[in-house]
Enzyme design. Structure first.
Site, PDB file in Angstrom:
ATOM      1  N   VAL A 139       0.826  -1.212   0.000  1.00 17.87           N
ATOM      2  CA  VAL A 139       0.000   0.000   0.000  1.00 17.87           C
ATOM      3  C   VAL A 139       0.862   1.265   0.000  1.00 17.87           C
ATOM      4  CG1 VAL A 139      -1.572   1.359   1.455  1.00 17.87           C
ATOM      5  CG2 VAL A 139      -2.063  -1.032   0.963  1.00 17.87           C
ATOM      6  N   GLU A 185      -7.679   2.155   1.917  1.00 16.89           N
ATOM      7  CA  GLU A 185      -7.195   1.845   0.569  1.00 16.89           C
ATOM      8  C   GLU A 185      -7.910   0.593   0.058  1.00 16.89           C
ATOM      9  OE1 GLU A 185      -5.252   3.513  -1.620  1.00 16.89           O
ATOM     10  OE2 GLU A 185      -6.029   1.865  -2.830  1.00 16.89           O
ATOM     11  N   GLY A 199     -12.970 -21.872  -5.557  1.00 17.06           N
ATOM     12  CA  GLY A 199     -11.544 -22.188  -5.575  1.00 17.06           C
ATOM     13  C   GLY A 199     -11.121 -22.845  -4.282  1.00 17.06           C
ATOM     14  N   GLY A 249      -6.930 -16.014   0.441  1.00 16.51           N
ATOM     15  CA  GLY A 249      -5.754 -15.855   1.298  1.00 16.51           C
ATOM     16  C   GLY A 249      -5.316 -14.409   1.246  1.00 16.51           C
ATOM     17  N   CYS A 275      -5.090  -9.521   3.570  1.00 19.49           N
ATOM     18  CA  CYS A 275      -6.240  -8.690   3.943  1.00 19.49           C
ATOM     19  C   CYS A 275      -7.482  -9.464   4.346  1.00 19.49           C
ATOM     20  CB  CYS A 275      -6.565  -7.731   2.795  1.00 19.49           C
ATOM     21  SG  CYS A 275      -5.291  -6.495   2.560  1.00 19.49           S
ATOM     22  N   LYS A 291      -7.458 -11.601   7.746  1.00 19.57           N
ATOM     23  CA  LYS A 291      -7.308 -10.819   8.978  1.00 19.57           C
ATOM     24  C   LYS A 291      -8.447  -9.801   9.125  1.00 19.57           C
ATOM     25  CE  LYS A 291      -4.360  -6.858   7.665  1.00 19.57           C
ATOM     26  NZ  LYS A 291      -5.394  -5.824   7.581  1.00 19.57           N
ATOM     27  N   ARG A 337       1.245 -14.535   1.781  1.00 12.90           N
ATOM     28  CA  ARG A 337       0.650 -14.510   3.117  1.00 12.90           C
ATOM     29  C   ARG A 337      -0.710 -15.226   3.089  1.00 12.90           C
ATOM     30  NH1 ARG A 337       1.750  -8.184   4.525  1.00 12.90           N
ATOM     31  NH2 ARG A 337       1.372  -7.965   2.298  1.00 12.90           N
TER      32      ARG A 337
END
Ligand SMILES: NC(=O)c1ccc[n+]([C@@H]2O[C@H](COP(=O)([O-])OP(=O)(O)OC[C@H]3O[C@@H](n4cnc5c(N)ncnc54)[C@H](O)[C@@H]3O)[C@@H](O)[C@H]2O)c1
Length: 432
Positions: A7, A145, A250, A254, A257, A260, A325
């Site tokens: 970001v 964002e 799918g 993951g 963003c 969490k 991540r």
């Protein structure tokens, strides 16, 4: 701009590209040294060229010294990570660390803009903290964002909308001016209160995550009843109230963003005494979905996988990024290794990040065909474009057995059967 991650680096660079003087501050010395030498720490289409051009033009600077970034700034953006803490809540220690760094250096009429995704109430707390530390009312704005990794530059420069949360019109006006170059084609600039702006970001991500978990659950049900989720998608998507976007089944969402943010909003609800049953289900369905490919592997090859070689195409949590991540591929890889399999992987850009975690526990294929060579089975975890049209004859002969388990539904089951593959996707049916 504090924080030069996905970001911060994209935001800072795009603001420099529109003629502003931007200094990016990060605590990661290696990253900053690299950026000053033209080494871009993340893979993001179009970003390298923009960083280099603006750095060369002197509009974009990188530093680890707050004194070189904050005292002259009219706006101080915070874009540091707000990762999940142990209790599911967003960990705001980096963010409040920045507030302390800012407080002793910020000039009188500057605005602190929070771009990191933060729980409802954080802007108000930051404003209070700044007052405590500076003894005056420092302007604070929320500016969540919405960029997507893999298309971050495009999303930033052509946003669907810009959202700002403020308590003073003058602050809104400064931010509107800053964003005006990106809003020329009547893209909306939406001004609201702090709490609404903070909530907007979470609600957007949570709704998208909900769509994914919903279609994944429906895909699993399609499989059980002999329906084809692609046909069902077509059947529902033409209804304008439903549409087609974000309804691709799918192996689970993951990235840094959705997982969490879903959990952080659950925690926000909990703190008010409310339980978000929908978000709890979204999270639970997603965790389960990440195990679906492994269940399919076991159904093909049995519980014990020692002596078996499994290929994995795609490691990043989605295409066009090197971000791994919470990537579903890693959950699969962990299970495969635990069951004793030899695992051969390929990803066009995320391999280095995976290597940093797994080292020599995996075999890394330079080409995607290398990861399939002599494999008893191939799993597809990320829908990179280059996986969409393989040379099937070559692939069939390269593999020890022509078995593909496709976590992204890239191929047509009937065509794959004709090509001589054992093929399974997510919620697909030969019945069409
Ligand atoms: N990645 C995305 O697609 C995305 C999209 C929208 C919003 N967000 C949100 O934006 C925020 C940042 O996400 P990201 O993916 O860019 O994070 P990131 O982990 O890629 O980058 C964070 C950067 O901040 C730096 N940093 C940490 N503490 C610092 C400090 N005290 N001073 C200076 N630098 C510091 C780190 O070194 C790192 O370079 C998060 O809140 C995230 O939820 C991310």
């Amino acid at each position: 701009m504090i924080g030069t991650g996905y970001v911060g680096l994209v935001t800072g660079t795009c603001f420099a590209e529109s003629g502003n003087q931007v200094t990016c501050l990060d605590i990661d010395e290696e990253k900053v040294a690299g950026l000053n030498d033209g080494v871009i720490p993340i893979y993001e289409p179009g970003l390298t060229e923009l960083v280099k051009r603006n750095h060369a033009a002197g509009r974009l600077k990188f530093t680890t010294h707050p004194d070189g970034a904050i005292p002259d700034a009219k706006c101080v953006f915070i874009g540091v990570g707000t990762p999940q803490g142990d209790d599911g809540r967003a960990n705001l220690s980096a963010l409040f660390g920045c507030v302390e760094t800012i407080a002793s250096r910020i000039k009188e009429d500057a605005i602190v803009v929070i771009k990191s995704t933060v729980p409802v109430g954080t802007n108000r707390k930051v404003a209070a903290k700044l007052k405590e530390l500076t003894g005056r009312d420092v302007d604070v704005a929320s500016n969540p964002e919405f960029l997507k990794e893999g298309a971050a530059v495009d999303d930033f420069t052509k946003p669907d909308r810009v959202v700002v949360g403020t308590v003073r019109d003058e602050v809104t006006e400064v931010l509107h001016e800053l964003y005006r170059p990106f809003l020329r084609t009547e893209r909306p600039f939406l001004s609201m209160g702090w709490e609404s702006a903070e909530m907007t970001k979470y609600v957007a991500n949570c709704l998208l995550a909900t769509k994914i978990s919903f279609i994944n659950e429906m895909a699993n049900l399609c499989e059980r009843v002999g329906a084809d989720v692609n046909s069902v998608r077509r059947g529902i998507g033409h209804d304008q109230r439903i549409g087609f976007s974000f309804l691709f089944p799918g192996v689970g969402y993951g990235g840094s963003c959705f997982p969490k943010d879903v959990r952080a909003l659950m925690a926000v609800a909990e703190d008010t005494g409310m339980t978000s049953r929908i978000l709890a289900a979204v999270d639970e369905v997603n965790d389960a979905q990440k195990t679906v490919l492994f269940e399919k592997v076991k159904a093909q090859l049995g519980e014990k996988l020692s002596g078996k070689t499994i290929g994995v195409w795609g490691l990043a949590f989605k295409p066009r990024t090197d971000d791994i991540r919470e990537a579903p591929a890693l959950v699969l890889i962990d299970s495969l290794l635990k069951a004793g399999a030899t695992v051969q992987v390929h990803d066009p850009v995320a391999e280095a990040n995976v290597k940093a975690i797994y080292g020599d526990k995996l075999i890394y294929g330079e080409h995607h065909y290398d990861a399939a060579r002599d494999a008893d089975l191939l799993c597809i975890c990320t829908e990179w474009n280059e996986f969409r049209n393989p040379d099937f004859d070559y692939l069939k002969h390269a593999m020890a057995a022509p078995v593909i388990l496709d976590g992204r539904n890239l191929f047509d089951p009937a065509e794959m059967a004709e090509r001589g593959f054992t093929y399974e996707g997510i919620g697909l049916s030969a019945n069409g």
